[in-house]
Design a protein around this motif. Structure first.
Motif, PDB file in Angstrom:
ATOM      1  N   VAL A 194       0.834  -1.204   0.000  1.00 56.49           N
ATOM      2  CA  VAL A 194       0.000   0.000   0.000  1.00 56.49           C
ATOM      3  C   VAL A 194       0.868   1.254   0.000  1.00 56.49           C
ATOM      4  O   VAL A 194       0.625   2.200  -0.768  1.00 56.49           O
ATOM      5  CB  VAL A 194      -0.957  -0.005   1.212  1.00 56.49           C
ATOM      6  CG1 VAL A 194      -1.655   1.345   1.341  1.00 56.49           C
ATOM      7  CG2 VAL A 194      -2.007  -1.107   1.062  1.00 56.49           C
ATOM      8  N   GLN A 195       1.885   1.275   0.839  1.00 54.60           N
ATOM      9  CA  GLN A 195       2.762   2.435   0.898  1.00 54.60           C
ATOM     10  C   GLN A 195       3.525   2.613  -0.408  1.00 54.60           C
ATOM     11  O   GLN A 195       3.743   3.741  -0.878  1.00 54.60           O
ATOM     12  CB  GLN A 195       3.748   2.298   2.069  1.00 54.60           C
ATOM     13  CG  GLN A 195       4.577   3.541   2.328  1.00 54.60           C
ATOM     14  CD  GLN A 195       3.710   4.768   2.573  1.00 54.60           C
ATOM     15  OE1 GLN A 195       2.759   4.743   3.353  1.00 54.60           O
ATOM     16  NE2 GLN A 195       4.030   5.857   1.878  1.00 54.60           N
ATOM     17  N   LYS A 221       1.241   4.194  -2.933  1.00 57.69           N
ATOM     18  CA  LYS A 221       1.074   5.632  -2.669  1.00 57.69           C
ATOM     19  C   LYS A 221       2.302   6.405  -3.134  1.00 57.69           C
ATOM     20  O   LYS A 221       2.179   7.478  -3.745  1.00 57.69           O
ATOM     21  CB  LYS A 221       0.823   5.863  -1.181  1.00 57.69           C
ATOM     22  CG  LYS A 221      -0.540   5.389  -0.697  1.00 57.69           C
ATOM     23  CD  LYS A 221      -0.720   5.658   0.791  1.00 57.69           C
ATOM     24  CE  LYS A 221      -2.109   5.221   1.262  1.00 57.69           C
ATOM     25  NZ  LYS A 221      -2.285   5.444   2.727  1.00 57.69           N
ATOM     26  N   SER A 222       3.478   5.867  -2.844  1.00 55.65           N
ATOM     27  CA  SER A 222       4.712   6.540  -3.261  1.00 55.65           C
ATOM     28  C   SER A 222       4.839   6.609  -4.774  1.00 55.65           C
ATOM     29  O   SER A 222       5.471   7.522  -5.315  1.00 55.65           O
ATOM     30  CB  SER A 222       5.928   5.801  -2.667  1.00 55.65           C
ATOM     31  OG  SER A 222       5.879   5.803  -1.258  1.00 55.65           O
ATOM     32  N   THR A 252      -2.402   7.551  -5.489  1.00 55.47           N
ATOM     33  CA  THR A 252      -3.210   8.074  -4.385  1.00 55.47           C
ATOM     34  C   THR A 252      -4.681   8.271  -4.750  1.00 55.47           C
ATOM     35  O   THR A 252      -5.555   8.192  -3.895  1.00 55.47           O
ATOM     36  CB  THR A 252      -2.625   9.413  -3.890  1.00 55.47           C
ATOM     37  OG1 THR A 252      -2.449  10.286  -5.025  1.00 55.47           O
ATOM     38  CG2 THR A 252      -1.273   9.202  -3.223  1.00 55.47           C
ATOM     39  N   LEU A 289      -6.479   5.310  -3.848  1.00 54.20           N
ATOM     40  CA  LEU A 289      -6.220   4.856  -2.473  1.00 54.20           C
ATOM     41  C   LEU A 289      -6.678   5.908  -1.475  1.00 54.20           C
ATOM     42  O   LEU A 289      -5.943   6.313  -0.578  1.00 54.20           O
ATOM     43  CB  LEU A 289      -4.717   4.571  -2.284  1.00 54.20           C
ATOM     44  CG  LEU A 289      -4.142   3.403  -3.080  1.00 54.20           C
ATOM     45  CD1 LEU A 289      -2.621   3.423  -3.042  1.00 54.20           C
ATOM     46  CD2 LEU A 289      -4.660   2.075  -2.539  1.00 54.20           C
ATOM     47  N   SER A 290      -7.919   6.343  -1.627  1.00 57.67           N
ATOM     48  CA  SER A 290      -8.460   7.313  -0.668  1.00 57.67           C
ATOM     49  C   SER A 290      -8.578   6.665   0.704  1.00 57.67           C
ATOM     50  O   SER A 290      -8.824   5.454   0.818  1.00 57.67           O
ATOM     51  CB  SER A 290      -9.833   7.807  -1.135  1.00 57.67           C
ATOM     52  OG  SER A 290     -10.709   6.706  -1.326  1.00 57.67           O
ATOM     53  N   PRO A 291      -8.377   7.416   1.789  1.00 52.15           N
ATOM     54  CA  PRO A 291      -8.392   6.838   3.145  1.00 52.15           C
ATOM     55  C   PRO A 291      -9.721   6.171   3.460  1.00 52.15           C
ATOM     56  O   PRO A 291     -10.789   6.689   3.106  1.00 52.15           O
ATOM     57  CB  PRO A 291      -8.152   8.052   4.042  1.00 52.15           C
ATOM     58  CG  PRO A 291      -7.486   9.059   3.158  1.00 52.15           C
ATOM     59  CD  PRO A 291      -8.073   8.849   1.796  1.00 52.15           C
ATOM     60  N   GLY A 319      -8.924  -0.728  -3.473  1.00 49.11           N
ATOM     61  CA  GLY A 319      -7.950   0.218  -2.949  1.00 49.11           C
ATOM     62  C   GLY A 319      -8.211   0.611  -1.505  1.00 49.11           C
ATOM     63  O   GLY A 319      -7.274   0.896  -0.758  1.00 49.11           O
ATOM     64  N   GLN A 333      -6.357  -1.196   2.441  1.00 51.88           N
ATOM     65  CA  GLN A 333      -5.884  -0.310   3.510  1.00 51.88           C
ATOM     66  C   GLN A 333      -6.557  -0.637   4.837  1.00 51.88           C
ATOM     67  O   GLN A 333      -5.957  -0.492   5.900  1.00 51.88           O
ATOM     68  CB  GLN A 333      -6.177   1.150   3.144  1.00 51.88           C
ATOM     69  CG  GLN A 333      -5.415   1.657   1.930  1.00 51.88           C
ATOM     70  CD  GLN A 333      -5.779   3.086   1.617  1.00 51.88           C
ATOM     71  OE1 GLN A 333      -5.283   4.035   2.233  1.00 51.88           O
ATOM     72  NE2 GLN A 333      -6.688   3.264   0.661  1.00 51.88           N
ATOM     73  N   GLU A 383      -4.551   0.935 -11.794  1.00 48.57           N
ATOM     74  CA  GLU A 383      -5.589   1.852 -11.297  1.00 48.57           C
ATOM     75  C   GLU A 383      -6.975   1.240 -11.441  1.00 48.57           C
ATOM     76  O   GLU A 383      -7.812   1.353 -10.527  1.00 48.57           O
ATOM     77  CB  GLU A 383      -5.508   3.176 -12.056  1.00 48.57           C
ATOM     78  CG  GLU A 383      -4.265   3.993 -11.716  1.00 48.57           C
ATOM     79  CD  GLU A 383      -4.152   5.246 -12.564  1.00 48.57           C
ATOM     80  OE1 GLU A 383      -4.891   5.332 -13.572  1.00 48.57           O
ATOM     81  OE2 GLU A 383      -3.322   6.117 -12.229  1.00 48.57           O
TER      82      GLU A 383
END
Length: 472
Positions: free
Chosen positions: A65-66, A69-70, A74, A77-79, A107, A111, A224
Motif C-alpha cells: 500500500v505504501q 502511494k509513493s 493516491t 487509495l483514498s483513506p 484500494g 488499507q 488503477e
C-alpha cells in the motif's frame, strides 16, 4: 621492405587492438564476460529457496500500500472511512453480535485490512505456486467476482459496539488467503516481469499469468482499474474475542484444524501484545511462515500465556486445552488482575534479561541446556509456578531476593551452576515422559531452593521424595 611494413602493421594491430571488432577482440571479450559471470555466479545465479522467496514476497506485500502511494496511485487509495452496512443487519444470539453486508473498492479494502496486522488468522503460504490459489489470482485478474470475505471489527481489548468507534481495527475471520491473492494480483498487474528478476516469483509462475495480465493493457492504467474493483464482505461487530474464535472455527471447519496453541494465542492476543511492549521476547505461532522455525532465544507465545497462568495460580500443571476451554466457557478477560500482570511482567523480564542470559553464557556449548528456559514445558512452567508460589506466600520483594540468590549460583566455580547433570538423572528417575512429573520436579526443586530448604538445586533429593525414597 614492404613485407617488413606489413609485419609491423600486423604486430601493431595485435598490440593495440582493432578499431572495429574482430575475431580476436570478440574472443577476448567473451572470455572476460565468462570470467565475470563465473566470479559472480554465487550471488547472481543462485535461486532463492522456497522459504526465502515466500518471505521476500510477504515483505513486499506488507508494504505494498505504501509503495503504491509513493508511486502516485493516491487517487485510487483514498483513506478508508466508516463502513456503511448495506441492508438490514442480523443479530446472532450465540455471540450477541451483529452481522451486516458491505462493499468497497479494492484500494480501500487493502488499507482497511493488513496481512501484517491480521493477527487472528493463519499465516500465508506460497500462493504463487499453489495450483488452486494461482487460478484464483488469475481469475481475479480477468475480472471474476470473488466470494464475500468475513471481517471483524475489534479493538485491542475486545469488541466494539459501533462501527464508528475511535479505537476500531479490522481483522479477517475468513478470507485472509483471498486478501493475499488480491495483493499478489496487484503486484502482477503493476510490476509484471520485474517480479521474476527480483526473485519474487519463478519464471513458470509468470508464464501462467502473463497472457491474462497483458490483456489489461499498460501497467499503470491496469493497476488503477484493478484498485477500483469492488470487493464484497460481511462485517461482524459487537463481539468478544471468544465470539471471534467461535466464528473462525465455524467458518474454517472444512480446512486444516486450528491448533489449541494458535487458539490460545488468539484469545490472549491483548496479553501477548502487552508483554511484547514491555520488552519480553515473544514469537507467535500465528505469524509463522511455512518452513520457518521459532528463534531459540524467544518464548513461544502460547508458552507465555500458560506461564502467566502458572504464575498467578502457582500451579505448574496448566494446559492449553484447559486454558482454551476456560476462556470459552467463562469468557475470561485478559487482565484478570492488574497486579498479577504487573508482577508476572516483572518476573518474565528478569527471566529473559538476566536468568536466560546467565544460562546462555554458562551452557553456550550445549544448545539443549543453553535455551532451557525458552523451551517452555516443563522447565519454564515449573520455574514460573515456583516463582508464583514464593510471591503468593511472601511478596514480590521476597521473590526478587530469591531470584538474586539463583543468579549468585552462576558466580560460583564450576561449569554446571544449575546442576543440570543431576536434573537429567532426576528426570529419568521420575519418568519424565509424564509431563506432570517433570513439571513437578522443576517446581518443587526451585520452591525448596528459593525458601532455603536446600542450599543448592538438589534435583535428586526432590526426585527421591517424589518416587518414595530412592537413594541418590
Amino acid at each position: 621492405m614492404a613485407d617488413q611494413n606489413e609485419r609491423d602493421s600486423a604486430n601493431g594491430l595485435v598490440a593495440r587492438g582493432s578499431d572495429s571488432p574482430d575475431a580476436t577482440a570478440s574472443a577476448r571479450s567473451a572470455r572476460n564476460e565468462l570470467k565475470t559471470l563465473r566470479s559472480r555466479r554465487g550471488t547472481r545465479l543462485t535461486k532463492p529457496t522456497k522459504l526465502e522467496r515466500t518471505r521476500k514476497t510477504h515483505d513486499v506485500v506488507v508494504t505494498l500500500v505504501q509503495e503504491l502511494k509513493s508511486a502516485g496511485f493516491t487517487a485510487a487509495l483514498s483513506p478508508p472511512g466508516p463502513i456503511i452496512v448495506i441492508g438490514s443487519e442480523v443479530g446472532d444470539p450465540k455471540t450477541r453480535g451483529k452481522i451486516g453486508h458491505a462493499r468497497e473498492p479494492l484500494g480501500i479494502y487493502i488499507q482497511r485490512l493488513s496481512v501484517q496486522d491480521n493477527f487472528f488468522q493463519r499465516p500465508p503460504f506460497d500462493h504463487i505456486t499453489d495450483p488452486i490459489y494461482r487460478r484464483l489470482i488469475r481469475d481475479f485478474i480477468e475480472g471474476a467476482a470473488m466470494p464475500e470475505s468475513k471481517v471483524a471489527a475489534l479493538s485491542w481489548s475486545g469488541g466494539v459496539r459501533s462501527l464508528d468507534a475511535d479505537d476500531i481495527r479490522f481483522s479477517i475471520i475468513d478470507g485472509l488467503q483471498r486478501l493475499y491473492c488480491f495483493l499478489i494480483a496487484i503486484l502482477l498487474v503493476w510490476r509484471r516481469e520485474q517480479l521474476v528478476q527480483e526473485g519474487l516469483i519463478p519464471d513458470e509462475a509468470w508464464n501462467f499469468f502473463a497472457d491474462s495480465v497483458k490483456k489489461l493493457g499498460e501497467p499503470r492504467i491496469a493497476t488503477e482499474n484493478l484498485l477500483q474493483r469492488i470487493i464484497r464482505f460481511e462485517i461482524f461487530y459487537a463481539i468478544s474475542l471468544a465470539g471471534l474464535l467461535h466464528y473462525m472455527v465455524t467458518f474454517n471447519s472444512s480446512q486444516r484444524r486450528m491448533s489449541l496453541r494458535v487458539q490460545l494465542e488468539i484469545m490472549k492476543k491483548p496479553l501477548i501484545e502487552h508483554l511484547k511492549c514491555e520488552g519480553i521476547p515473544i514469537w507467535e505461532d500465528i505469524g509463522r511462515m511455512p518452513g520457518e522455525r521459532r528463534p531459540k532465544d524467544k518464548f513461544l507465545a502460547s508458552d507465555i500465556v500458560l506461564a502467566t497462568q502458572a504464575f498467578i495460580t502457582h500451579n505448574a500443571h496448566v494446559t492449553t486445552a484447559f486454558e482454551t476451554g476456560r476462556f470459552l466457557d467463562e469468557n475470561q478477560p485478559y487482565l484478570d488482575n492488574i497486579g498479577d500482570i504487573s508482577d508476572i511482567m516483572h518476573t518474565l523480564r528478569r527471566i529473559s534479561a538476566e536468568i536466560h542470559a546467565k544460562i546462555a553464557a554458562a551452557y553456550g556449548v550445549n544448545p539443549a541446556r543453553r535455551f532451557l528456559m525458552m523451551n517452555g514445558d516443563p522447565f519454564l512452567l515449573g520455574f514460573v509456578a515456583a516463582c508464583g508460589y514464593v510471591r503468593n506466600r511472601g511478596s514480590m520483594e521476597i521473590l526478587d531476593k530469591a531470584l538474586d540468590k539463583l543468579l549468585r549460583e552462576f558466580d560460583r566455580p564450576g561449569d554446571d551452576p544449575l546442576c543440570l547433570q543431576s536434573y537429567e538423572r532426576a528426570l529419568a528417575l521420575v519418568n519424565a515422559s509424564r509431563g506432570k512429573d517433570a513439571r513437578r520436579l522443576v517446581d518443587d526443586t526451585f520452591r525448596r531452593f528459593f525458601l532455603g530448604v536446600t542450599t543448592e538445586l538438589d534435583w535428586l533429593d526432590t526426585a527421591s521424595q517424589m518416587t518414595g525414597g530412592f537413594s541418590h
